[in-house]
Structure formats: C-alpha cells, structure tokens
Motif scaffolding. Structure first.
Motif, PDB file in Angstrom:
ATOM      1  N   GLN A 232       0.825  -1.215   0.000  1.00  0.00           N
ATOM      2  CA  GLN A 232       0.000   0.000   0.000  1.00  0.00           C
ATOM      3  C   GLN A 232       0.856   1.261   0.000  1.00  0.00           C
ATOM      4  OE1 GLN A 232      -3.301   0.037  -0.309  1.00  0.00           O
ATOM      5  NE2 GLN A 232      -3.269   2.277  -0.358  1.00  0.00           N
ATOM      6  N   THR A 233       1.933   1.259   0.776  1.00  0.00           N
ATOM      7  CA  THR A 233       2.799   2.442   0.841  1.00  0.00           C
ATOM      8  C   THR A 233       3.477   2.707  -0.500  1.00  0.00           C
ATOM      9  OG1 THR A 233       3.212   1.978   3.180  1.00  0.00           O
ATOM     10  CG2 THR A 233       4.694   3.508   2.104  1.00  0.00           C
ATOM     11  N   LEU A 234       4.014   1.663  -1.122  1.00  0.00           N
ATOM     12  CA  LEU A 234       4.716   1.845  -2.385  1.00  0.00           C
ATOM     13  C   LEU A 234       3.749   2.210  -3.515  1.00  0.00           C
ATOM     14  CD1 LEU A 234       7.366  -1.023  -2.229  1.00  0.00           C
ATOM     15  CD2 LEU A 234       7.644   1.397  -1.696  1.00  0.00           C
ATOM     16  N   ARG A 235       2.553   1.642  -3.499  1.00  0.00           N
ATOM     17  CA  ARG A 235       1.554   2.011  -4.513  1.00  0.00           C
ATOM     18  C   ARG A 235       1.222   3.503  -4.434  1.00  0.00           C
ATOM     19  NH1 ARG A 235      -2.995  -2.827  -4.759  1.00  0.00           N
ATOM     20  NH2 ARG A 235      -2.190  -3.865  -6.640  1.00  0.00           N
ATOM     21  N   ASN A 236       0.992   3.966  -3.215  1.00  0.00           N
ATOM     22  CA  ASN A 236       0.684   5.391  -3.053  1.00  0.00           C
ATOM     23  C   ASN A 236       1.847   6.265  -3.493  1.00  0.00           C
ATOM     24  OD1 ASN A 236      -1.795   4.653  -2.027  1.00  0.00           O
ATOM     25  ND2 ASN A 236      -1.171   4.873   0.121  1.00  0.00           N
ATOM     26  N   ALA A 237       3.081   5.851  -3.198  1.00  0.00           N
ATOM     27  CA  ALA A 237       4.247   6.635  -3.600  1.00  0.00           C
ATOM     28  C   ALA A 237       4.364   6.705  -5.119  1.00  0.00           C
ATOM     29  CB  ALA A 237       5.509   6.031  -2.994  1.00  0.00           C
ATOM     30  N   ILE A 238       4.043   5.604  -5.804  1.00  0.00           N
ATOM     31  CA  ILE A 238       4.126   5.597  -7.273  1.00  0.00           C
ATOM     32  C   ILE A 238       3.030   6.461  -7.872  1.00  0.00           C
ATOM     33  CG2 ILE A 238       3.874   4.108  -9.299  1.00  0.00           C
ATOM     34  CD1 ILE A 238       5.193   1.886  -7.564  1.00  0.00           C
ATOM     35  N   MET A 239       1.803   6.365  -7.369  1.00  0.00           N
ATOM     36  CA  MET A 239       0.708   7.162  -7.915  1.00  0.00           C
ATOM     37  C   MET A 239       0.924   8.650  -7.668  1.00  0.00           C
ATOM     38  SD  MET A 239      -2.762   4.928  -7.264  1.00  0.00           S
ATOM     39  CE  MET A 239      -2.531   4.823  -5.500  1.00  0.00           C
TER      40      MET A 239
ATOM     41  N   THR B 159      13.838  -5.097   5.202  1.00  0.00           N
ATOM     42  CA  THR B 159      14.353  -6.009   6.226  1.00  0.00           C
ATOM     43  C   THR B 159      13.305  -7.059   6.544  1.00  0.00           C
ATOM     44  OG1 THR B 159      13.513  -4.812   8.162  1.00  0.00           O
ATOM     45  CG2 THR B 159      15.577  -4.040   7.206  1.00  0.00           C
ATOM     46  N   GLY B 160      13.773  -8.176   7.041  1.00  0.00           N
ATOM     47  CA  GLY B 160      12.856  -9.248   7.426  1.00  0.00           C
ATOM     48  C   GLY B 160      13.510 -10.604   7.259  1.00  0.00           C
ATOM     49  N   PRO B 161      12.871 -11.683   7.726  1.00  0.00           N
ATOM     50  CA  PRO B 161      13.452 -13.026   7.602  1.00  0.00           C
ATOM     51  C   PRO B 161      13.514 -13.480   6.153  1.00  0.00           C
ATOM     52  CG  PRO B 161      11.213 -13.136   8.468  1.00  0.00           C
ATOM     53  CD  PRO B 161      11.574 -11.685   8.421  1.00  0.00           C
ATOM     54  N   ARG B 162      14.138 -14.611   5.961  1.00  0.00           N
ATOM     55  CA  ARG B 162      14.346 -15.116   4.592  1.00  0.00           C
ATOM     56  C   ARG B 162      13.021 -15.570   3.982  1.00  0.00           C
ATOM     57  NH1 ARG B 162      15.088 -19.433   7.926  1.00  0.00           N
ATOM     58  NH2 ARG B 162      14.206 -21.406   7.184  1.00  0.00           N
ATOM     59  N   GLY B 163      12.942 -15.443   2.658  1.00  0.00           N
ATOM     60  CA  GLY B 163      11.826 -15.999   1.919  1.00  0.00           C
ATOM     61  C   GLY B 163      10.495 -15.319   2.110  1.00  0.00           C
ATOM     62  N   VAL B 164      10.473 -14.050   2.492  1.00  0.00           N
ATOM     63  CA  VAL B 164       9.199 -13.370   2.721  1.00  0.00           C
ATOM     64  C   VAL B 164       8.882 -12.336   1.642  1.00  0.00           C
ATOM     65  CG1 VAL B 164       9.225 -13.723   5.210  1.00  0.00           C
ATOM     66  CG2 VAL B 164      10.326 -11.698   4.248  1.00  0.00           C
ATOM     67  N   GLY B 165       9.752 -12.212   0.591  1.00  0.00           N
ATOM     68  CA  GLY B 165       9.419 -11.363  -0.533  1.00  0.00           C
ATOM     69  C   GLY B 165      10.215 -10.077  -0.642  1.00  0.00           C
ATOM     70  N   LYS B 166      11.364  -9.963  -0.016  1.00  0.00           N
ATOM     71  CA  LYS B 166      12.139  -8.714  -0.092  1.00  0.00           C
ATOM     72  C   LYS B 166      12.674  -8.481  -1.506  1.00  0.00           C
ATOM     73  CE  LYS B 166      15.021  -9.912   3.139  1.00  0.00           C
ATOM     74  NZ  LYS B 166      14.436 -11.240   3.453  1.00  0.00           N
ATOM     75  N   THR B 167      13.303  -9.518  -2.090  1.00  0.00           N
ATOM     76  CA  THR B 167      13.836  -9.363  -3.443  1.00  0.00           C
ATOM     77  C   THR B 167      12.715  -9.216  -4.463  1.00  0.00           C
ATOM     78  OG1 THR B 167      15.737 -10.712  -2.789  1.00  0.00           O
ATOM     79  CG2 THR B 167      15.393 -10.383  -5.135  1.00  0.00           C
ATOM     80  N   SER B 168      11.645  -9.943  -4.276  1.00  0.00           N
ATOM     81  CA  SER B 168      10.499  -9.811  -5.185  1.00  0.00           C
ATOM     82  C   SER B 168       9.932  -8.397  -5.147  1.00  0.00           C
ATOM     83  CB  SER B 168       9.414 -10.833  -4.814  1.00  0.00           C
ATOM     84  OG  SER B 168       9.884 -12.154  -4.974  1.00  0.00           O
ATOM     85  N   MET B 169       9.829  -7.830  -3.942  1.00  0.00           N
ATOM     86  CA  MET B 169       9.317  -6.466  -3.833  1.00  0.00           C
ATOM     87  C   MET B 169      10.281  -5.468  -4.477  1.00  0.00           C
ATOM     88  SD  MET B 169       6.742  -4.725  -2.706  1.00  0.00           S
ATOM     89  CE  MET B 169       5.942  -5.628  -1.365  1.00  0.00           C
ATOM     90  N   ALA B 170      11.581  -5.713  -4.352  1.00  0.00           N
ATOM     91  CA  ALA B 170      12.553  -4.815  -4.979  1.00  0.00           C
ATOM     92  C   ALA B 170      12.399  -4.837  -6.497  1.00  0.00           C
ATOM     93  CB  ALA B 170      13.971  -5.224  -4.577  1.00  0.00           C
ATOM     94  N   ARG B 171      12.186  -6.005  -7.078  1.00  0.00           N
ATOM     95  CA  ARG B 171      11.998  -6.078  -8.522  1.00  0.00           C
ATOM     96  C   ARG B 171      10.670  -5.457  -8.945  1.00  0.00           C
ATOM     97  NH1 ARG B 171      14.210 -12.223  -9.954  1.00  0.00           N
ATOM     98  NH2 ARG B 171      16.366 -11.850  -9.285  1.00  0.00           N
ATOM     99  N   LEU B 172       9.637  -5.636  -8.126  1.00  0.00           N
ATOM    100  CA  LEU B 172       8.366  -4.996  -8.448  1.00  0.00           C
ATOM    101  C   LEU B 172       8.494  -3.477  -8.436  1.00  0.00           C
ATOM    102  CD1 LEU B 172       5.785  -7.176  -6.449  1.00  0.00           C
ATOM    103  CD2 LEU B 172       6.133  -7.109  -8.918  1.00  0.00           C
ATOM    104  N   LEU B 173       9.242  -2.948  -7.480  1.00  0.00           N
ATOM    105  CA  LEU B 173       9.435  -1.505  -7.425  1.00  0.00           C
ATOM    106  C   LEU B 173      10.258  -1.026  -8.629  1.00  0.00           C
ATOM    107  CD1 LEU B 173       9.069   1.155  -5.939  1.00  0.00           C
ATOM    108  CD2 LEU B 173      11.067   0.581  -4.530  1.00  0.00           C
ATOM    109  N   ALA B 174      11.264  -1.823  -9.023  1.00  0.00           N
ATOM    110  CA  ALA B 174      12.060  -1.465 -10.202  1.00  0.00           C
ATOM    111  C   ALA B 174      11.185  -1.443 -11.456  1.00  0.00           C
ATOM    112  CB  ALA B 174      13.213  -2.452 -10.370  1.00  0.00           C
ATOM    113  N   LYS B 175      10.253  -2.400 -11.561  1.00  0.00           N
ATOM    114  CA  LYS B 175       9.342  -2.398 -12.709  1.00  0.00           C
ATOM    115  C   LYS B 175       8.362  -1.241 -12.630  1.00  0.00           C
ATOM    116  CE  LYS B 175       7.897  -6.741 -12.461  1.00  0.00           C
ATOM    117  NZ  LYS B 175       7.212  -7.986 -12.884  1.00  0.00           N
TER     118      LYS B 175
END
Length: 604
Positions: free
Chosen positions: A26-33, A44-60
């Motif tokens: 929600q925060t990143l969507r609002n920042a993009i709009m 930050t967070g434990p392994r396998g919870v989507g940090k790298t996936s979120m980074a690629r989504l933000l890059a896209k």
C-alpha cells in the motif's frame, strides 16, 4: 536442461499477485501514484518473505510504461518484461555477500553517474546488504544520501542490526513479516492446482508449518514432494520427507501434560524417538500446538491460532483443562530445547528432562499452585503444649487438687480475688507462642511445686505454625532454577565466548551462588572480576546467554561475599540446605514434592 524452480517460476509479477506484506504494498503504490518515490529503500525481514520480489516490483513500477499509475507495474510492457526476464541493463542486482570490499563500492559509485540506457530510472538492488564491509558502507554514504535523479537504491537484508545507523538514516525502511500458516497454505493450493498436483487434506498446513513463515521454503518443499510422491501428496508423505511426526504423537504428549501423567508423556517421547523421527522438529510442532492453544485461550480468536477446522474442536476441549500460567511455563521450557537437542550427545534426553521438569520440578512455583508435602496430605495437628501446672495452690483447709490429664479449654473459675502469682502464671497462656514473654523465676518455682511426675516430658515448647507457603514456594522456584543454572554453567561459559572471549575468561573466576526472583547472583573470586562482570556491556552478554538456558529474562549481579552462614538462619536458607541433602532430593523426586517448611528438631 534443468527445469525452473517453483519459487522462481511463481515469483510475483505485480503488486496484486504478492502474498502478504500489505503494509509495504500500500505504501509503495501510493508513492508511485503520487510520484513520491524515494531515492533509497531498505527492506528487512526473515528469509523468503518477498524482499527481493518487492525490490523487482518496485524497479518495474518506476519504469513501467502504463499510462494509469495505479496499474503499475502492469507486467506486460517492454520495461516490465525486460526486468522480469533479467535482461534490463538499467536494473543492477548486486550480491553484497560476494562484493563486500570498498573497491566494489567505488565501482558502483562510478557507474551510477551514467544515465540509464533504456529505462527511465536506473535501479540498484543490493541483496544481503549487511555483508558489506565498514569501508564499503562509508564509501556509499554520500552517494546514498544524494544520488543522481535517475538512480534509486534498494537494499535488502535479514540482519538489519548489522547495518550502520548512518545508512539507516538515509533510507526509507520497510519491515517484512513472516507469512501465516493460512495464507501460505492457500498459496500452495493455488500453485499445486496450476501445476497439476493433488494435495491431501492437511498437507498444505503441514508444509506451511515446516516452512516457519518462509514462502520460498514452502515452495521448495512442495517441489521436492512433487518428485517424491506419485499421485496425491498425502500428509504421511509430508511427515516422512521432512522428518516430522504425525499430529497424533504431539496430541498424545499434550494430553499427557494436561493430565499430569508423567509416564504417558515419557512414553510419547520414547515412541517418537523409536520411529526415528526428528526430535527437534517434534519439539517445534509441540511448541506450535501449545502456542495455538495459548492464543485460543487468551483471545478466543480461532483465526489467530491458524489451524484447520479439524483441530478446532480438539483445542476447545484442551482449553477447558489447561491454565494460561502452565502453558506459558511449558512454551518457555520447550522453546529453549532446540540448541540442546542439536548439541547433546545423549539423543532425546533433553526433551525427556524437560517433560519431567514441566510436570514435577518447577510447576508449583511457576504456576502458583499449592506446594505438595512429601509427608501424608493431612497430618494430624500438633497437640497443644501442656501447661506446667493445672490450677493455683488451693487454700490450706481445702482438699488437695488432683492434676488433670489434659488442660481444660477454658480456665477454671478462679476465687473471687485471684492472687498475683496466679495472674503471672496464666498470662503467658493467653498470648500467642511467638509473643509469650519469658516466665519469671518465682513462677517457675511455683510450677515445680505443683507439677506431676511426668510434667517434664509434657512441658516442651509449643510447635511453631508453618511459615509462609508463598515464601517456601518462591524459595523452591529459585533453588530449582539455581540447580538448573549450575548444571549448565560450563555450557553457558562456552556460549559466551563467541560474543566476547574476555567475558568468558572473567566467568572462569565466578560461579552461580543464588537466584533471587529474577536475578542471578554470581560469587566472584575478586573485586576485579566483580567490577568487570558488572560492566553494562558485559552484563548484557551474560544476561542474553542466561535467557537462552533459563527460558526467561534474568538480571545478573555479582558479589564477593559468601553469605551462606547468614542465609542458613532463615527459612530460605534452611530450604537451600535441605535440598542439598541426597535423601531429601530422593524423597522429592519419588513423591513429586516440594519443601514447604522446616520444623525444628525436638530437644531431649
């Protein structure tokens, strides 16, 4: 050619496909709009919870060509597809674990000055950022604070405490949470259906629990099961592959704990060990079920327990038998066993000891239940002390008065004008034993004149009433914890070494001498050891290791005075001395008892 793994194949391509982390989405969507994208982010967070996936989504999203900002990333335009396929030259992913030096950071700084070749923005994704060296972090400071307008930095780490504060202050920080069992199981069902896999009832939940909140781990297990099983993936196959135990064994142990049946609890543990199952995983499953029961009892919310419908009825039955303080004690006890089971040369012995301790040693003190005597449950009350006389001397003309075998409950009616001697003798009997003053010498002489031949044997001082049960329970709890601390003292000193070898050297000159509530008292051999052990940084290290072994937070203080002689004068000291006796310890183990009072020895 090797097939693509499931966690890469099913990586989220849009914000809508991402499972969980709604607060970040929600925060990143609002920042993009609103076109308010920051120049640096820290995920930050434990392994396998989507940090790298979120980074690629933000890059896209920042490079997406969709006209509607609310639809970015669309996943269909050339920018989105090039990032998803890993061929976008303006999206640079750097593994900080392999590029830790300051030279790598300087090369990145030089390249960031060039404008993007294809996309609107150049995005740098630095994975495992905490692995960068201090010099590399320092080299990035200025660029990270004021990067070019076309550059965005996204750092991902599982150990945010290793990232310098100067870096944290220059980034927008987002904390990713673990995935719940329900959401992970639902995602596994969707993927299994798309992949043509069939999951039996309860199998997705078992995989989700084994993954401990990591979606990547859950998909890896599902992929492994797809190769392991043919046809429907059953719950038994999941247990067999992961070394887990069936829920029946966990339920049997919980029911034995609730029923205070030590023999049944030990049989359940022995059955798990005989099956060759992973005892550590069994302990994790046990803690997870106890946690679910605690959540259900504390809040009554079935959704928070994250269990299937088939277990809700069983949990409701347990909730009528369990008590929240006991559950807290059990969860703390069993959750600290993972390290012991991993390093112990005695197999599943630590789990057996923890089961016995949960039911026998520390339960009355921890829960506040009434302590149990090793003697019969209803001993007869002590006989009241016999007075040293029956009545005052009669007048000379009266017949001699014979002594009664027992004193009357109420004093015999005195003559109209009682003498002073009578008042002095009868006054102590009206006061409590603890407040009775010492009788005067003339009263003792008068008592000896009228005493019967067996009065000397009946004139013992009255028995003191039992002292505070709460004080005795607290003393038993403290000394049980002290004995546990003494048993693990060498292990504690060994585990302190990775944090600070100097603190371990100081602990060689100290030993545990007492536990006072939630404070561990160490006896130091010299003022030098005491002063250095009580330094704040050294105390924090010791208390952190103590928490791992004792299952709760304990403060630490040092002394150089052995106060054993002073302690032995009160009830606490007497209980401490009694617990060191081998016969007393054997009786406590046989009768599952605790010391509630120490009676003084009878004087001949």
């Amino acid at each position: 050619m090797a097939s693509q793994s499931l966690y890469r194949k099913w990586r989220s391509q849009t914000f809508a496909e991402l499972v969980g982390q709604e607060h970040v989405v929600q925060t990143l969507r609002n920042a993009i709009m609103e076109e308010r994208v920051a120049h640096a982010y820290l995920f930050t967070g434990p392994r396998g919870v989507g940090k790298t996936s979120m980074a690629r989504l933000l890059a896209k999203a920042v490079n997406c060509l969709a006209t509607d900002a609310a639809q970015r990333p669309c996943g269909n335009c050339t920018a989105c597809t090039s990032v998803a396929e890993g061929r976008a030259v303006d999206v640079i992913e750097m593994d900080a674990a392999s590029n830790t030096s300051v030279e790598d950071a300087r090369e990145l700084i030089e390249r960031v000055q060039f404008r993007p070749a294809e996309l609107r923005s150049k995005v740098y994704v630095i994975d495992e950022a905490h692995m960068l060296s201090t010099a590399a972090f320092n080299a990035l400071l200025k660029t990270l604070e004021e990067p070019p307008d076309h550059a965005i930095f996204i750092m991902a780490t599982t150990e945010v405490h290793k990232v310098p504060a100067t870096i944290l202050s220059r980034c927008q920080r987002f904390t990713f949470t673990r995935h719940g069992v329900a959401s992970t199981a639902a995602h596994l069902r969707r993927i299994a259906e798309s992949e043509g896999l069939s999951l039996a009832e309860g199998a997705p939940e078992a995989i989700a629990r084994a993954a401990t909140g990591s979606m990547r781990d859950a998909l890896s297990v599902l992929e492994q099961l797809a190769s392991f099983a043919s046809g429907t993936i059953t719950l038994e196959q999941v247990h067999s592959l992961l070394g887990m135990t069936a829920a029946a064994e966990v339920f049997a142990l919980i029911e034995a704990l609730l029923a205070n049946d030590t023999a049944a609890a030990l049989r359940a543990v022995g059955g798990v060990a005989d099956q060759g199952a992973d005892v550590r995983q069994f302990t994790r499953d046990l803690v997870e079920r106890l946690r679910s029961l605690l959540l259900l009892m504390a809040g009554g919310d079935h959704a928070r327990a994250e269990l299937g419908d088939d277990e809700q009825e069983l949990l409701a039955t347990w909730a009528t038998q369990a008590e929240v303080p006991r559950l807290l004690h059990w969860i703390k006890l069993f959750s600290g066993l993972d390290y012991q089971l991993r390093t112990s040369p005695y197999g599943h012995l630590p789990l057996e000891l923890a089961v016995v301790e949960a039911l026998v040693t520390s339960l009355p003190a921890q829960v506040g239940a009434a302590p149990v005597r090793a003697t019969p449950p209803s001993p007869p009350p002590p006989l009241p002390a016999r007075p040293t006389r029956t009545t005052a001397p009669p007048p000379p003309a009266a017949a001699p008065v014979q002594p009664r075998p027992q004193p009357p409950k109420e004093p015999v009616a005195p003559p109209p004008a009682p003498s002073a001697a009578q008042q002095e003798i009868t006054a102590p009997a009206a006061t409590s034993p603890s407040e009775a003053p010492a009788p005067p010498a003339e009263s003792e002489d008068l008592a000896e004149q009228v005493a019967t031949p067996g009065a000397a044997q009946r004139s013992a001082p009255p028995a003191l009433p039992p002292r505070s049960a709460a004080l005795a329970a607290a003393a038993n709890a403290d000394f049980s914890m002290l004995e546990r601390l003494e048993n693990h003292w060498e292990d504690i000193k060994r585990d302190v070494r990775p944090h600070s070898p100097s603190v371990q050297a100081l602990l060689h000159g100290a030993r545990p001498i007492d536990v006072e509530g939630h404070t561990v008292v160490l006896l130091a051999t010299s003022p030098f050891h005491k002063d250095n052990l009580e330094k704040p940084q050294n105390r924090r290290i010791i208390e952190q290791v103590l928490k791992r072994y004792l299952g709760a937070t304990y403060a630490m203080r040092c002394t150089i005075e052995d106060r054993a002689e002073t302690r032995e004068r009160d009830l606490r000291g007497q209980i401490r001395e009694a617990r060191q006796d081998e016969l007393v310890r054997a009786a406590m183990n046989i009768f599952e008892a605790h010391i509630v009072d120490i009676e003084p020895e009878e004087q001949p």
